[in-house]
Design an enzyme around this catalytic site. Sequence first.
Site, PDB file in Angstrom:
ATOM      1  N   SER A 218       0.852  -1.191   0.000  1.00  0.00           N
ATOM      2  CA  SER A 218       0.000   0.000   0.000  1.00  0.00           C
ATOM      3  C   SER A 218       0.886   1.239   0.000  1.00  0.00           C
ATOM      4  O   SER A 218       2.059   1.158  -0.384  1.00  0.00           O
ATOM      5  CB  SER A 218      -0.918  -0.032   1.225  1.00  0.00           C
ATOM      6  OG  SER A 218      -1.908   0.972   1.111  1.00  0.00           O
ATOM      7  N   ASN A 219       0.371   2.378   0.414  1.00  0.00           N
ATOM      8  CA  ASN A 219       1.161   3.616   0.452  1.00  0.00           C
ATOM      9  C   ASN A 219       0.720   4.445   1.657  1.00  0.00           C
ATOM     10  O   ASN A 219      -0.287   4.141   2.285  1.00  0.00           O
ATOM     11  CB  ASN A 219       0.990   4.379  -0.875  1.00  0.00           C
ATOM     12  CG  ASN A 219      -0.455   4.717  -1.130  1.00  0.00           C
ATOM     13  OD1 ASN A 219      -1.050   5.504  -0.396  1.00  0.00           O
ATOM     14  ND2 ASN A 219      -1.043   4.114  -2.154  1.00  0.00           N
ATOM     15  N   PRO A 220       1.466   5.526   1.992  1.00  0.00           N
ATOM     16  CA  PRO A 220       1.185   6.231   3.263  1.00  0.00           C
ATOM     17  C   PRO A 220       0.008   7.205   3.224  1.00  0.00           C
ATOM     18  O   PRO A 220      -0.140   8.001   4.153  1.00  0.00           O
ATOM     19  CB  PRO A 220       2.477   7.015   3.530  1.00  0.00           C
ATOM     20  CG  PRO A 220       3.408   6.731   2.418  1.00  0.00           C
ATOM     21  CD  PRO A 220       2.663   6.063   1.331  1.00  0.00           C
ATOM     22  N   SER A 221      -0.845   7.169   2.216  1.00  0.00           N
ATOM     23  CA  SER A 221      -1.958   8.125   2.157  1.00  0.00           C
ATOM     24  C   SER A 221      -2.842   8.007   3.410  1.00  0.00           C
ATOM     25  O   SER A 221      -3.197   6.907   3.828  1.00  0.00           O
ATOM     26  CB  SER A 221      -2.804   7.849   0.912  1.00  0.00           C
ATOM     27  OG  SER A 221      -4.013   8.563   1.005  1.00  0.00           O
ATOM     28  N   ALA A 285      -5.055   7.697  -3.452  1.00  0.00           N
ATOM     29  CA  ALA A 285      -3.716   7.239  -3.830  1.00  0.00           C
ATOM     30  C   ALA A 285      -3.850   5.758  -4.162  1.00  0.00           C
ATOM     31  O   ALA A 285      -3.583   4.879  -3.335  1.00  0.00           O
ATOM     32  CB  ALA A 285      -2.759   7.452  -2.676  1.00  0.00           C
TER      33      ALA A 285
END
Length: 407
Positions: A218-221, A285
């Site tokens: 995943s990503n830090p959004s 994101a």
Amino acid sequence: MKKGKILIGISGGIAAYKIPFLVRLFVKQNYEIKIIMTKSATKFVSPDTLSVLSKNEVLIDLFPEKITHNKNKNIDITDSKTWHVNLGLWADVFLIAPATCNTISKVVSGVSDNLLLTTILSSRCPIIFSPAMDDDMFKNKVIQKNIKELSKLGYSVIPPEEGELASGLTGMGRMPEPETLFNFTLDILNKKKDLKGKKILVTAGPTREFIDPVRFISNPSTGKMGFEIARAPSDRGAEVTLITGPVNLQTPENVNRIDVVTTNDMFNAVKKNLKNNDLIIMSAAVEDLAPSVNSKSKLKKESFKNKVNIEFENTVDILEYIGKNKTGFKLAGFALETDNGIENAKKKLKKKNLDLIVLNNPNDKGAGFANDTNKVKLIYKNGMDNIPLMSKRDVAELILNKLNSLK
Ligand code: CTP
């Protein structure tokens, strides 16, 4: 016919001396004004002065022993125990000025031990705070935290100004002049329902792509930008649907929220809600990569033999799909770029058939993931607006106004 109903709450600070001038400004422009004061506010400015200027009685007590006023029959005092509810429902906008440390801190923790606080807690209209205090109090960590908390809770805050203070010191904390309070309040009052009848779809947060039931990429959004983008039009009367990946945020008031986890979930939810929108803003994101194989059973550590090779493939580009299936709505996307930002964003604008692209760089100070602020460029077919660092809430308003105004 009055132009609007404005409730003013005055708490006990020297800046209260400016409020009679503010009341005059509103009354001259044909707004109806009602005023609540805390007991300590009456030490700084006279309720009689305010009553004459506002042409209404000034309310102070939560439980008045004797009801002597109601000359104008403007206030429903048939039941004084529910004044706060009546006033809260009556107002189109509620301005608390000056808002002292005490009042701000009590609001943030839900204390309701006077008429002003009780009314704030039971109001449904937009509420604006104009903090005013001495420089050192304003800079105090607790107060800074509480003022930030006000914004997070959805209240508007008029930033205090720098200048000479009543203590004789010079610094931050001075309440702005009546004209500034007047314009700020009317801005909020007038834009309140200008998007009524519009339908808006917003996406926010990250998506997750699973390797096995307990591992994902995943990503830090955090979803903050997208949630502000959903809140802004909802506050202005639009019907907003917010499709969000996993985030830890409260749903903005009146927003229809749909929770999803994977890119495919988000894609399906978007397709389902694509029809009849006026604006679509894709701020999620979305995870670009998904493991080629998503194991149904948890992968055991031993099976990795110290090294694992995971093959990834591209997920569906949701925004590109929306751009290809554009029917009557205006479309905005984001571009998160560290290098050649403007060039890449322009390419995405064209490729994904967008009307507007919001460019940001995660390496810019105060921009990108997790911050409460952002620094963006708004790029559209025939121009670009360079927006300085500001709160995500204000950036959201600018994005919304720009997209809505594009031909
Ligand atoms: N987006 C999308 N679906 C994807 C990836 C991105 O809908 N699978 C959307 C995002 O919501 C954003 C925009 O496309 O509005 C641009 O995302 P960004 O990650 O900056 O660009 P990509 O198109 O993914 O390209 P790249 O990663 O190569 O920069």
